[in-house]
Write an enzyme that holds these catalytic residues in place. Structure first.
Site, mmCIF file in Angstrom:
data_model
loop_
_atom_site.group_PDB
_atom_site.id
_atom_site.type_symbol
_atom_site.label_atom_id
_atom_site.label_comp_id
_atom_site.label_asym_id
_atom_site.label_seq_id
_atom_site.Cartn_x
_atom_site.Cartn_y
_atom_site.Cartn_z
ATOM 1 N N CYS A 9 0.863 -1.186 0.000
ATOM 2 C CA CYS A 9 0.000 0.000 0.000
ATOM 3 C C CYS A 9 0.897 1.233 0.000
ATOM 4 O O CYS A 9 2.115 1.119 -0.142
ATOM 5 C CB CYS A 9 -0.982 -0.014 1.174
ATOM 6 S SG CYS A 9 -0.266 0.247 2.807
ATOM 7 N N ARG A 15 -3.370 -0.511 5.468
ATOM 8 C CA ARG A 15 -3.940 -1.617 4.696
ATOM 9 C C ARG A 15 -2.992 -2.791 4.516
ATOM 10 O O ARG A 15 -3.383 -3.943 4.741
ATOM 11 C CB ARG A 15 -4.406 -1.115 3.317
ATOM 12 C CG ARG A 15 -5.561 -0.144 3.399
ATOM 13 C CD ARG A 15 -5.924 0.404 2.048
ATOM 14 N NE ARG A 15 -4.849 1.241 1.531
ATOM 15 C CZ ARG A 15 -4.822 1.757 0.306
ATOM 16 N NH1 ARG A 15 -5.806 1.498 -0.539
ATOM 17 N NH2 ARG A 15 -3.822 2.524 -0.071
ATOM 18 N N ASP A 124 -9.333 2.836 1.840
ATOM 19 C CA ASP A 124 -8.183 3.353 2.578
ATOM 20 C C ASP A 124 -8.631 4.081 3.843
ATOM 21 O O ASP A 124 -9.181 5.178 3.760
ATOM 22 C CB ASP A 124 -7.377 4.290 1.687
ATOM 23 C CG ASP A 124 -6.034 4.651 2.275
ATOM 24 O OD1 ASP A 124 -5.812 4.435 3.489
ATOM 25 O OD2 ASP A 124 -5.188 5.167 1.518
#
Length: 154
Positions: A9, A15, A124
């Site tokens: 990420c 994440r 996100d």
């Protein structure tokens, strides 16, 4: 020979570490320790050295997913060569990863949500603050990824 997976990420604090620890948990539950190795990295340098975001830690704790303190790292060309699968969380990760490792000549880069049958990004929480939605995406994509890997081995 073990399958090596790198979740990627932007900052490697929300994440990708959530996916890393969730996938490790799945691998352990399926008795595949040592057969599937999992790590995570960032495409940016913004969070290098920082631990997992508090929201990710809290969500993993709430769900009973084991994790440990770690430091965010940036993906490298060496990682592209050493990992079998590089699982990105969004399209920005794909562009930034390509700047670091060049073109995906070996077809190792996959978007996480494709393993859940969806053509979209993992939500996100850095922008939304919604770690529940991110966890749901990570859970779906990791379960789909494991199923896909096991089918390929058969």
């Amino acid at each position: 020979m073990a399958i090596r997976i790198l979740f990627i990420c932007h900052g490697n604090i929300c994440r990708s570490p959530m996916a890393e620890f969730y996938m490790r948990h799945l691998v352990h539950e399926h008795g595949l320790d040592g057969q599937i190795l999992v790590a995570s990295a960032a495409t940016s340098r913004e969070e290098i050295g920082n631990d997992i975001h508090w929201g990710t830690r809290e969500k993993l704790r709430e769900k009973g997913i084991p994790f440990k303190a770690r430091q965010a790292v940036q993906v490298t060309q060496k990682d592209y060569n050493e990992y079998d699968y590089l699982i990105i969380m969004d399209e920005n990760n794909r562009r930034n990863l390509a700047r670091i490792v060049g073109p995906d000549r070996d077809y190792k880069v996959y978007k996480a949500m494709t393993f859940a049958g969806l053509n979209r990004d993992v939500k996100d929480p850095w922008y939304t603050g919604d770690f529940d939605a991110t966890y749901d995406d990570v859970e779906q994509s990791c379960k789909g990824l494991l199923k896909w890997l096991l089918e390929r081995r058969s």
